[in-house]
Design an enzyme around this catalytic site. Structure first.
Site, PDB file in Angstrom:
ATOM      1  N   GLY A 101       7.906   1.321  -0.664  1.00  0.00           N
ATOM      2  CA  GLY A 101       8.151   1.086  -2.092  1.00  0.00           C
ATOM      3  C   GLY A 101       6.840   1.270  -2.825  1.00  0.00           C
ATOM      4  O   GLY A 101       5.836   0.649  -2.436  1.00  0.00           O
ATOM      5  N   ALA A 102       6.829   2.108  -3.846  1.00  0.00           N
ATOM      6  CA  ALA A 102       5.555   2.475  -4.479  1.00  0.00           C
ATOM      7  C   ALA A 102       4.669   1.281  -4.822  1.00  0.00           C
ATOM      8  O   ALA A 102       3.521   1.210  -4.363  1.00  0.00           O
ATOM      9  CB  ALA A 102       5.839   3.338  -5.707  1.00  0.00           C
ATOM     10  N   ARG A 140       0.170   7.661   2.668  1.00  0.00           N
ATOM     11  CA  ARG A 140       1.355   8.376   2.141  1.00  0.00           C
ATOM     12  C   ARG A 140       0.896   9.072   0.851  1.00  0.00           C
ATOM     13  O   ARG A 140       0.087   8.526   0.101  1.00  0.00           O
ATOM     14  CB  ARG A 140       2.522   7.430   1.848  1.00  0.00           C
ATOM     15  CG  ARG A 140       3.114   6.794   3.102  1.00  0.00           C
ATOM     16  CD  ARG A 140       4.354   5.971   2.784  1.00  0.00           C
ATOM     17  NE  ARG A 140       5.514   6.823   2.498  1.00  0.00           N
ATOM     18  CZ  ARG A 140       6.664   6.345   2.020  1.00  0.00           C
ATOM     19  NH1 ARG A 140       6.791   5.053   1.741  1.00  0.00           N
ATOM     20  NH2 ARG A 140       7.689   7.149   1.797  1.00  0.00           N
ATOM     21  N   GLN A 177      17.560   3.317   2.623  1.00  0.00           N
ATOM     22  CA  GLN A 177      17.011   2.193   1.859  1.00  0.00           C
ATOM     23  C   GLN A 177      18.110   1.506   1.035  1.00  0.00           C
ATOM     24  O   GLN A 177      18.123   0.292   0.865  1.00  0.00           O
ATOM     25  CB  GLN A 177      15.896   2.658   0.901  1.00  0.00           C
ATOM     26  CG  GLN A 177      14.597   3.055   1.572  1.00  0.00           C
ATOM     27  CD  GLN A 177      14.493   4.540   1.853  1.00  0.00           C
ATOM     28  OE1 GLN A 177      15.521   5.205   2.082  1.00  0.00           O
ATOM     29  NE2 GLN A 177      13.285   5.079   1.892  1.00  0.00           N
ATOM     30  N   ASP A 216       8.052   7.017  -8.013  1.00  0.00           N
ATOM     31  CA  ASP A 216       6.835   6.989  -7.188  1.00  0.00           C
ATOM     32  C   ASP A 216       5.652   7.588  -7.912  1.00  0.00           C
ATOM     33  O   ASP A 216       4.508   7.259  -7.606  1.00  0.00           O
ATOM     34  CB  ASP A 216       7.095   7.724  -5.869  1.00  0.00           C
ATOM     35  CG  ASP A 216       8.066   6.947  -5.006  1.00  0.00           C
ATOM     36  OD1 ASP A 216       9.293   7.079  -5.215  1.00  0.00           O
ATOM     37  OD2 ASP A 216       7.609   6.168  -4.149  1.00  0.00           O
ATOM     38  N   ASN A 275      10.692  10.725  -7.312  1.00  0.00           N
ATOM     39  CA  ASN A 275      11.357   9.554  -6.758  1.00  0.00           C
ATOM     40  C   ASN A 275      12.054   9.948  -5.471  1.00  0.00           C
ATOM     41  O   ASN A 275      12.028  11.125  -5.053  1.00  0.00           O
ATOM     42  CB  ASN A 275      12.342   8.967  -7.773  1.00  0.00           C
ATOM     43  CG  ASN A 275      12.793   7.572  -7.398  1.00  0.00           C
ATOM     44  OD1 ASN A 275      11.982   6.697  -7.106  1.00  0.00           O
ATOM     45  ND2 ASN A 275      14.112   7.361  -7.365  1.00  0.00           N
TER      46      ASN A 275
HETATM   47  C1  LIG Z   1       9.964   0.398  -6.790  1.00  0.00           C
HETATM   48  S1  LIG Z   1       9.938   1.373  -5.334  1.00  0.00           S
HETATM   49  C2  LIG Z   1       9.716   2.948  -5.969  1.00  0.00           C
HETATM   50  C3  LIG Z   1      10.196   4.037  -5.011  1.00  0.00           C
HETATM   51  O1  LIG Z   1       9.634   3.937  -3.672  1.00  0.00           O
HETATM   52  C4  LIG Z   1      10.665   4.309  -2.724  1.00  0.00           C
HETATM   53  O2  LIG Z   1      10.214   5.215  -1.745  1.00  0.00           O
HETATM   54  P1  LIG Z   1      10.001   4.724  -0.189  1.00  0.00           P
HETATM   55  O3  LIG Z   1      11.166   3.854   0.180  1.00  0.00           O
HETATM   56  O4  LIG Z   1       9.942   6.025   0.587  1.00  0.00           O
HETATM   57  O5  LIG Z   1       8.676   3.997  -0.201  1.00  0.00           O
HETATM   58  C5  LIG Z   1      11.724   4.965  -3.566  1.00  0.00           C
HETATM   59  O6  LIG Z   1      11.378   6.301  -3.912  1.00  0.00           O
HETATM   60  C6  LIG Z   1      11.680   4.056  -4.778  1.00  0.00           C
HETATM   61  O7  LIG Z   1      12.419   4.523  -5.853  1.00  0.00           O
END
Ligand SMILES: CSC[C@H]1O[C@H](OP(=O)(O)O)[C@H](O)[C@@H]1O
EC number: 5.3.1.23
Length: 337
Positions: free
Chosen positions: A54-55, A87, A188, A229, A239
């Site tokens: 999560g960003a 990342r 997710q 992101d 995203n």
């Molecule tokens: C508030 S989380 C923002 C963003 O991060 C997630 O990516 P990941 O699960 O690969 O870290 C996802 O793109 C969310 O929307």
């Protein structure tokens, strides 16, 4: 909705003075397993394998990684570089490390860096609550909404970005039904967002990623609400993979599209979405589910885990600095320039 909503109790990233406790998001929803990071390298590894993801959450974890390194007395320059490379897409990671570096350059000791990391975490939670209110105010009462990936307490310091708007919208009676996309391949949505929503007692239905357009066609949703992101200087937004096609379908079906992200996700140094690096992850993440291979041996896969939604498909970008309707470069410059 459960009056004692559990979202206030989910803190997936917890600092304990000499260790960083992480709720292992690879194990949810079946197991709530915590593990400790006692070195910056352990934090880097946790980010790389999406134990924490999560960003905003990876930026917060990285900041605590710098504190672990400072307390141990190791040289910080290589630590900053290794954390930064964990990342590539979420700019929150680079933003948090740049903020920690500026404190290091100003002569901050380990205690001062600890206070800075705590401030980063506290500011994120405050931003999420404000964005929740700002975003919910855009949604007409009684709406059904669709969200993608996980943008909740697990992905942030708490409460969430897009999921924060959904929490605030449900609490205000503006949202009466949430649809969560499963979000292949890492799931997710299925594994994490449904876990958060069910715990909160929020009415939620899981949908296959491939069902989203059909759902919109039948008038079931008023808004698609997603996180981000990295938001470029013209409003183009990176995203989770699958977001771009949701935006295309939303525009086709007259469904509004909302991006919710703190200002730490805005990257005014990147002109547009074409310049955002899209993380490619191992093919094995697409060739198996839950560690069980689902594709014939010898098959390969292409596994980009983000995509870019152009600003002209976005109806609103909600940040803690305010709401930008129909974002473009001039509006982004006015708020973030
Ligand atoms: C508030 S989380 C923002 C963003 O991060 C997630 O990516 P990941 O699960 O690969 O870290 C996802 O793109 C969310 O929307």
């Amino acid at each position: 909705m459960n009056a004692n909503a559990s979202h206030d109790t989910i803190r997936a990233v917890q600092w304990h003075g000499d260790r960083l406790a992480l709720l292992d998001q690879r194990r949810l929803p079946g197991e709530e397993i915590w593990f400790d990071c006692r070195t910056a390298d352990e934090v880097t590894d946790a980010i790389r394998v999406l134990a924490v993801r999560g960003a905003p959450a990876i930026g917060i974890a990285a900041a605590w990684g710098v504190v672990l390194a400072a307390k141990s007395g190791v040289p910080l320059e290589p630590i900053l570089a290794t954390l930064r490379a964990a990342r590539p897409t979420a700019v929150n990671l680079m933003w948090a490390l740049d903020r920690m570096r500026s404190r290091i350059d100003a002569g901050a000791d380990a205690d001062a860096l600890e206070r800075e990391a705590q401030a980063i975490q506290d500011e994120d939670l405050a931003a999420n609550r404000l964005m929740g209110e700002l975003g919910a105010a855009l949604i007409e009462p009684g709406s059904h909404v669709l969200t993608h990936c996980n943008t909740g307490s697990l992905a942030t310091a708490g409460y969430g970005t897009a999921l924060g708007v959904i929490r605030a919208g449900v609490e205000a009676g503006r949202i009466t039904q949430v649809y969560a996309g499963e979000t292949r391949p890492w799931l997710q949505g299925a594994r994490l967002t449904m876990w958060e929503l069910v715990r909160d007692g929020i009415p939620a239905k899981l949908v296959a990623d491939s069902a989203a357009s059909h759902l919109m066609k039948h008038g079931e949703v008023k808004w698609v609400i997603v996180g981000a992101d990295r938001i470029a200087a013209n409003g183009d937004t990176a995203n989770k993979i699958g977001t771009y096609q949701l935006a295309i379908a939303a525009r086709h079906h007259g469904v509004k599209f909302m991006v919710v992200a703190p200002s730490t996700t805005v990257d005014m140094a990147t002109a547009n979405g074409d310049d955002i690096e899209i993380e490619l992850r191992e093919a094995t993440e697409l060739l198996s589910i839950g560690g069980k291979r689902t594709v014939i041996d010898g098959a390969d896969a292409w596994n980009p885990v983000f995509d870019v939604t152009p600003a002209d498909l976005i109806d609103a970008i909600v940040t803690e600095r305010g709401v930008i309707l129909r974002p473009d470069e001039s509006q982004m410059q006015a708020v973030f320039g």
